[in-house]
Design an enzyme around this catalytic site. Structure first.
Site, PDB file in Angstrom:
ATOM      1  N   GLU A  80       0.816  -1.224   0.000  1.00 54.14           N
ATOM      2  CA  GLU A  80       0.000   0.000   0.000  1.00 54.14           C
ATOM      3  C   GLU A  80       0.848   1.272   0.000  1.00 54.14           C
ATOM      4  OE1 GLU A  80      -2.798  -0.633  -0.757  1.00 54.14           O
ATOM      5  OE2 GLU A  80      -3.771  -2.192   0.421  1.00 54.14           O
ATOM      6  N   HIS A  99      -2.671   2.626   8.393  1.00 52.21           N
ATOM      7  CA  HIS A  99      -3.694   1.815   7.726  1.00 52.21           C
ATOM      8  C   HIS A  99      -3.843   0.504   8.479  1.00 52.21           C
ATOM      9  CE1 HIS A  99      -5.942  -0.548   4.912  1.00 52.21           C
ATOM     10  NE2 HIS A  99      -4.901  -1.313   4.595  1.00 52.21           N
ATOM     11  N   HIS A 101      -6.993  -2.919   9.495  1.00 51.88           N
ATOM     12  CA  HIS A 101      -8.255  -3.593   9.212  1.00 51.88           C
ATOM     13  C   HIS A 101      -9.039  -3.823  10.506  1.00 51.88           C
ATOM     14  CE1 HIS A 101      -6.382  -5.561   5.332  1.00 51.88           C
ATOM     15  NE2 HIS A 101      -6.420  -4.249   5.271  1.00 51.88           N
ATOM     16  N   TYR A 120     -20.688  12.902  18.650  1.00 51.27           N
ATOM     17  CA  TYR A 120     -19.892  14.111  18.424  1.00 51.27           C
ATOM     18  C   TYR A 120     -18.446  13.819  18.035  1.00 51.27           C
ATOM     19  CZ  TYR A 120     -17.750  13.675  23.080  1.00 51.27           C
ATOM     20  OH  TYR A 120     -17.044  13.240  24.174  1.00 51.27           O
ATOM     21  N   HIS A 162     -12.392  -3.261   2.470  1.00 52.56           N
ATOM     22  CA  HIS A 162     -10.955  -3.288   2.763  1.00 52.56           C
ATOM     23  C   HIS A 162     -10.673  -3.006   4.235  1.00 52.56           C
ATOM     24  CE1 HIS A 162      -6.714  -2.237   1.031  1.00 52.56           C
ATOM     25  NE2 HIS A 162      -6.613  -2.633   2.298  1.00 52.56           N
ATOM     26  N   TYR A 215      -8.811  19.918  20.797  1.00 51.56           N
ATOM     27  CA  TYR A 215      -9.195  18.620  21.351  1.00 51.56           C
ATOM     28  C   TYR A 215      -8.318  17.515  20.759  1.00 51.56           C
ATOM     29  CZ  TYR A 215     -12.181  14.721  22.848  1.00 51.56           C
ATOM     30  OH  TYR A 215     -12.652  13.597  23.435  1.00 51.56           O
TER      31      TYR A 215
END
Length: 220
Positions: A80, A99, A101, A120, A162, A215
């Site tokens: 990737e 990345h 899964h 939120y 994916h 935040y």
């Protein structure tokens, strides 16, 4: 502290530690996830197919961001690598890409379901939803195009059939976002199983986004 990272053994070990943390926390399984960092010479990314507990700092791959070939003698980068590189090119403020899964994120991605403003915390990812990038073969240029488009104005997206990808101005913040995204996905999937989630309005989400100016995980 955010900023371009300097390549070092310690930095490479921090990436390996982050991979191990992903699996230990349950947001990833096996070697399906990958992590990249912007460094002064390009992008460091995890190698392809190496178990995290077997990974060593010298195994991480330095990929140029200008399209020039890899330096000789390196391992094969994650399959990737292209969307990692293209995210960093498209988002100059981004220093880290994660990345993975995660189970609940992936369940929604299998259904091509975005996460709406059901909580939120959706605002922590930059908008009124967490979108789904269109499906394309893993490792392909088309997948990269879909992911970069979905991340426009966002720091996270699901990936159809994916998984998920998040960005951050530090490695720590990107890893935090992946964990928060999976918690959010789990809550949304659970809420769908017991009724119909009530969606916050645009005005309510705008109020949250304004409150979110400072935040999130503090890394300095």
């Amino acid at each position: 502290m955010s900023g371009v990272y300097e390549d070092s053994v310690a930095l490479r070990q921090a990436v390996i530690d982050a991979c191990l943390e992903m699996n230990a926390s349950g947001v990833n399984q096996g070697v399906s996830g990958n992590i990249s960092l912007r460094v002064t010479a390009g992008m460091l990314i995890t190698p392809s197919g190496i178990a995290y507990d077997k990974m060593r700092p010298e195994m991480l791959v330095l990929v140029p961001l200008d399209g020039s070939p890899l330096a000789a003698g390196q391992m094969k980068p994650s399959s990737e690598w292209q969307f990692h590189r293209d995210i960093l090119l498209a988002k100059p403020e981004t220093m880290a890409v994660v990345h993975a899964h995660p189970v609940f994120c992936t369940a929604l991605a299998m259904n091509h379901q975005s996460i709406p403003a059901c909580h939120y915390m959706v605002a922590a990812f930059g908008g009124d939803d967490v979108p789904v990038a269109g499906y394309a073969l893993f490792g392909s240029a088309e997948l990269s195009r879909q992911v970069v488009a979905a991340l426009d104005g966002r720091s996270a997206c699901l990936m159809a059939n994916h998984g998920a990808v998040v960005t951050g101005d530090t490695l720590e913040r990107a890893l935090w976002r992946m964990t928060e995204l999976e918690i959010l996905a789990k809550g949304y999937v659970t809420s769908l199983s017991i009724g119909t989630p009530k969606i916050l309005s645009s005005d309510e989400m705008q109020e949250v986004k304004q409150a979110f100016a400072d935040y999130g995980l503090k890394t300095s």
